[in-house]
Design a protein around this motif. Structure first.
Motif, PDB file in Angstrom:
ATOM      1  N   UNK A   1     104.135  53.244  39.758  1.00  7.80           N
ATOM      2  CA  UNK A   1     105.040  54.153  40.484  1.00  7.80           C
ATOM      3  C   UNK A   1     104.658  54.249  41.961  1.00  7.80           C
ATOM      4  N   UNK A   2     104.468  53.086  42.556  1.00  3.43           N
ATOM      5  CA  UNK A   2     104.069  53.076  43.965  1.00  3.43           C
ATOM      6  C   UNK A   2     105.254  53.400  44.865  1.00  3.43           C
ATOM      7  N   UNK A   3     105.069  54.412  45.656  1.00  2.04           N
ATOM      8  CA  UNK A   3     106.115  54.878  46.561  1.00  2.04           C
ATOM      9  C   UNK A   3     105.421  55.567  47.732  1.00  2.04           C
ATOM     10  N   UNK A   4     105.564  55.005  48.917  1.00  3.06           N
ATOM     11  CA  UNK A   4     104.903  55.605  50.076  1.00  3.06           C
ATOM     12  C   UNK A   4     105.683  56.845  50.524  1.00  3.06           C
ATOM     13  N   UNK A   5     105.000  57.962  50.621  1.00  3.13           N
ATOM     14  CA  UNK A   5     105.650  59.208  51.034  1.00  3.13           C
ATOM     15  C   UNK A   5     106.198  59.050  52.458  1.00  3.13           C
ATOM     16  N   UNK A   6     107.471  59.356  52.677  1.00  2.00           N
ATOM     17  CA  UNK A   6     108.025  59.283  54.035  1.00  2.00           C
ATOM     18  C   UNK A   6     107.216  60.180  54.984  1.00  2.00           C
ATOM     19  N   UNK A   7     107.043  59.719  56.230  1.00  2.00           N
ATOM     20  CA  UNK A   7     106.208  60.434  57.192  1.00  2.00           C
ATOM     21  C   UNK A   7     106.599  61.892  57.367  1.00  2.00           C
TER      22      UNK A   7
END
Ligand code: SAH
Length: 199
Positions: free
Chosen positions: A24-30
């Motif tokens: 569940x890799x998902x980079x948190x939006x800045x």
């Protein structure tokens, strides 16, 4: 650093190359990361505090904590490919303040002031976020985390049973895939809640 400046800094970090679905890799939006971290900062939980970032991925949350003056940050991540990008994103930061640990969160132990995390929501593996919560509560007295909005009642019950004070900082919609940005159709969103748990 201003909140807007923090959001811009975090938005410029390198993202996952081939995000792994099973993790569940998902980079948190800045912008969202900055909102969570700013709240933690205003509560006195970042500056000169030790912070652990559980499931650090490419490092968005932990690097934000470093930027806001955390005394040290431990980045805990299972995936070596994500860690490679994380290390790249950490270039220019004081190495003495950073620990990068490749390990399953459930095996990691330590003691920190604050935990920040955007754990797997459990879409691929049921209760994936429960493992993170269990670990976070043993590692730190303050937890700032992002969860599926549908988990709200689970979170409330979890906190009650663990004797933790629980509050929702904000409810937001997350664009699920940047790939949708170029489509004319409306983007796909995931409803999330930004949470604070306190021992
Ligand atoms: N915190 C980052 C990444 C969130 S995605 C951000 O906010 O941008 C969730 C991350 O948790 C992924 O990088 C995934 O590889 C990691 N992960 C999933 N299960 C894990 C586990 N059991 N132990 C450690 N890391 C895990």
């Amino acid at each position: 650093m201003s909140r807007g400046g923090l959001a811009r800094t975090l938005s410029r970090l390198e993202r996952f190359e081939n995000a792994k679905l099973d993790l569940e890799q998902y980079a948190t939006p800045g912008e969202l990361a900055a909102e969570l971290l700013w709240t933690a900062r205003m509560a006195g939980d970042i500056e000169n505090r030790s912070v652990v970032d559980l499931g650090a991925g490419t490092g968005v949350l932990g690097i934000g904590a470093l930027s806001l003056g955390a005394s040290r940050v431990a980045f805990i991540e299972i995936d070596p490919d994500a860690i490679r990008i994380l290390r790249h994103n950490l270039e220019g930061f004081d190495a003495d303040r950073c620990d990068v640990v490749q390990i399953d969160v459930s095996s990691f132990s330590g003691s920190f002031d604050t935990c920040v995390m955007n754990p797997p929501f459990g879409a691929q593996r049921e209760h994936a976020d429960r493992v993170f919560l269990d670990r976070a509560t043993t590692l730190a007295r303050r937890i700032y985390s992002i969860h599926n909005a549908n988990s709200r009642s689970f979170l409330e019950r979890y906190a009650r049973e663990a004797g933790l004070r629980f509050s929702i900082i904000a409810a937001r919609s997350l664009p699920l895939s940047a790939a949708f940005e170029h489509h004319r159709k409306p983007r796909v969103f995931q409803e999330v809640v930004l949470c604070r748990l306190e021992r």
